[in-house]
Design a protein around this motif. Structure first.
Motif, PDB file in Angstrom:
ATOM      1  N   THR A 132       0.851  -1.188   0.000  1.00  0.00           N
ATOM      2  CA  THR A 132       0.000   0.000   0.000  1.00  0.00           C
ATOM      3  C   THR A 132       0.886   1.237   0.000  1.00  0.00           C
ATOM      4  OG1 THR A 132      -0.123   0.143   2.420  1.00  0.00           O
ATOM      5  CG2 THR A 132      -1.791  -1.194   1.301  1.00  0.00           C
ATOM      6  N   GLN A 144      -3.067   4.109  -2.874  1.00  0.00           N
ATOM      7  CA  GLN A 144      -3.153   3.115  -3.941  1.00  0.00           C
ATOM      8  C   GLN A 144      -2.665   1.783  -3.395  1.00  0.00           C
ATOM      9  OE1 GLN A 144      -1.025   4.018  -7.607  1.00  0.00           O
ATOM     10  NE2 GLN A 144      -2.525   2.874  -8.816  1.00  0.00           N
ATOM     11  N   GLU A 145      -3.271   0.682  -3.888  1.00  0.00           N
ATOM     12  CA  GLU A 145      -2.885  -0.653  -3.436  1.00  0.00           C
ATOM     13  C   GLU A 145      -2.369  -1.489  -4.605  1.00  0.00           C
ATOM     14  OE1 GLU A 145      -5.628  -2.765  -1.067  1.00  0.00           O
ATOM     15  OE2 GLU A 145      -5.948  -1.120   0.360  1.00  0.00           O
ATOM     16  N   THR A 153      -5.822  -1.142  -7.428  1.00  0.00           N
ATOM     17  CA  THR A 153      -6.774  -0.040  -7.289  1.00  0.00           C
ATOM     18  C   THR A 153      -6.194   1.175  -7.985  1.00  0.00           C
ATOM     19  OG1 THR A 153      -5.847   0.870  -5.242  1.00  0.00           O
ATOM     20  CG2 THR A 153      -7.476  -0.897  -5.019  1.00  0.00           C
ATOM     21  N   THR A 156      -6.215   7.068  -5.679  1.00  0.00           N
ATOM     22  CA  THR A 156      -7.468   7.671  -5.237  1.00  0.00           C
ATOM     23  C   THR A 156      -7.215   8.727  -4.171  1.00  0.00           C
ATOM     24  OG1 THR A 156      -8.586   5.559  -5.623  1.00  0.00           O
ATOM     25  CG2 THR A 156      -9.741   7.189  -4.263  1.00  0.00           C
TER      26      THR A 156
END
Length: 387
Positions: A132, A144-145, A153, A156
């Protein structure tokens, strides 16, 4: 067996790229899949944070071993860029975590490489079951992951932030790594060494893996190499002279700086530690220059005081080390490493520059402190004559 069966051509070559190549042969990138490799995982992520501090953009680096087996590396620097990186079409953060770096940093003397070969956090991402990333920049917080080197992902925005910085947390993939865990002592040793070699650097290390048994250490050393010599000397050893001799010098001929600290002890053991751009070395032109300069200073003073006669040969660089503790650290714009694991410094100009600097500074110290000088010189000459 038929000739057709023995045929070998390009169609049989398997080309692996990106995260696939890293996961196929992790040892090529971090050294091993045991404890050593796990340590290098931390160092590859910490590289960027450490250089943020050394560049004056951050005040400290915080490394935490989390209860669930992860590692969190945080800094209070500028925050990794979140806009598009060049023509890649992805953010600066995603480029950092999903693209190979080209090798050790390009900042010359101002850049530190902690990891195995400076391949960057992408390798860590590829070898982690999960990663992460949190960026605090421009008053906003972005997250973000990733999983096994791939973003799962989008980047964000997750709220506001009053400060700036970057936090990266990763969990090594149990499918790749052996039944080993991060060594607190191994991490502490390298982070302590790094703080000793860079006066403005502060690193904290916290172990939260075992409830009720939390460990923590903070590394910051304002006296640099002098502090290093103090730590290398054993408490029970008696110094021949209490004062640690030390200096720093910049020399344009070698396009870099040198920091030296030394002290003789009442011991037969020699402890000379050398570094190039904060990287441990096992010899090279910087260490040779140090030995030659120290020998020249001691020889000149001993002849002046009559402790060496005209019939006595000059002292050689390898003969002044009995009981000596010394740290020799150079930071170069263009270091040239040699040897199978690049652990020897090869810059020719470095030897001459350091030899001159050590001869001048040590020679001045011997003149200014005659009683201490007599103890040092007498010890060295008696050791040479016993040999």
């Amino acid at each position: 067996m038929s000739g057709e069966a023995n045929k070998y051509d390009a169609s049989q070559i398997q080309v692996l790229e990106g995260w696939e190549a890293v996961r196929k042969r992790p040892g090529m990138y971090i050294g091993s899949t045991g404890e050593r490799g796990l340590l290098h995982m931390v160092f590859e992520v910490a590289d960027r944070a450490v250089n943020e501090v050394l560049a004056g953009h951050a005040s400290c680096v915080d490394v935490t071993l989390t209860p669930d087996g992860g590692v969190r590396v945080a800094d209070d620097g500028r925050g990794v860029r979140i806009d598009e990186a060049g023509a890649s079409g992805i953010s600066g953060l995603e480029a950092l975590l999903t693209r190979f770096q080209t090798g050790p940093g390009t900042g010359g003397r101002h850049d530190v490489t902690l990891g195995f070969c400076g391949v960057g956090p992408f390798v860590v991402n590829a070898l982690s079951s999960r990663m992460t990333a949190e960026v605090r920049r421009g008053g906003a917080r972005w997250v973000q992951e990733y999983a096994r080197g791939v973003a799962v992902t989008p980047l964000t925005e997750a709220g506001t932030s009053t400060g700036s910085g970057t936090t990266i947390t990763f969990w090594p993939d149990a499918d790749i790594f052996e039944a080993a865990e991060f060594s607190f002592d191994g991490l502490a040793e390298r982070f302590r060494e790094l703080a000793l070699l860079n006066k403005g650097l502060e690193i904290s290390l916290t172990d939260q893996r075992r409830p009720g048994e939390s460990r923590a250490a903070r590394f910051r050393y304002p006296d640099g190499a002098r502090d290093f010599v103090t730590l290398l000397d054993e408490p029970e050893e008696t110094p021949v002279h209490q004062h640690i001799i030390g200096f720093e010098r910049e020399d344009p001929r070698m396009a870099g700086t040198v920091e030296v600290a030394l002290r003789w002890r009442d011991s037969q053991e020699e402890r000379i530690r050398s570094f190039a751009n904060s990287r441990p070395t096992f010899g090279g032109t910087h260490e040779r220059g140090f030995r030659d300069g120290a020998a020249a200073a001691v020889t000149a003073y001993a002849r002046k005081q009559g402790q060496l006669t005209t019939a006595d040969p000059d002292l050689e660089g390898d003969r002044i080390g009995e009981g000596l503790t010394a740290v020799v650290s150079v930071k170069l714009d263009h270091p040239e490493f040699e040897g199978p694991i690049r652990d020897l410094l090869g810059n020719a100009a470095v030897r001459v520059c350091i030899e001159e600097a050590v001869q001048q500074h040590l020679g001045r110290w011997l003149e200014e402190y005659p009683e201490r000088a007599a103890a040092v010189i007498g010890r060295i000459i008696n050791g040479v004559r016993r040999a």
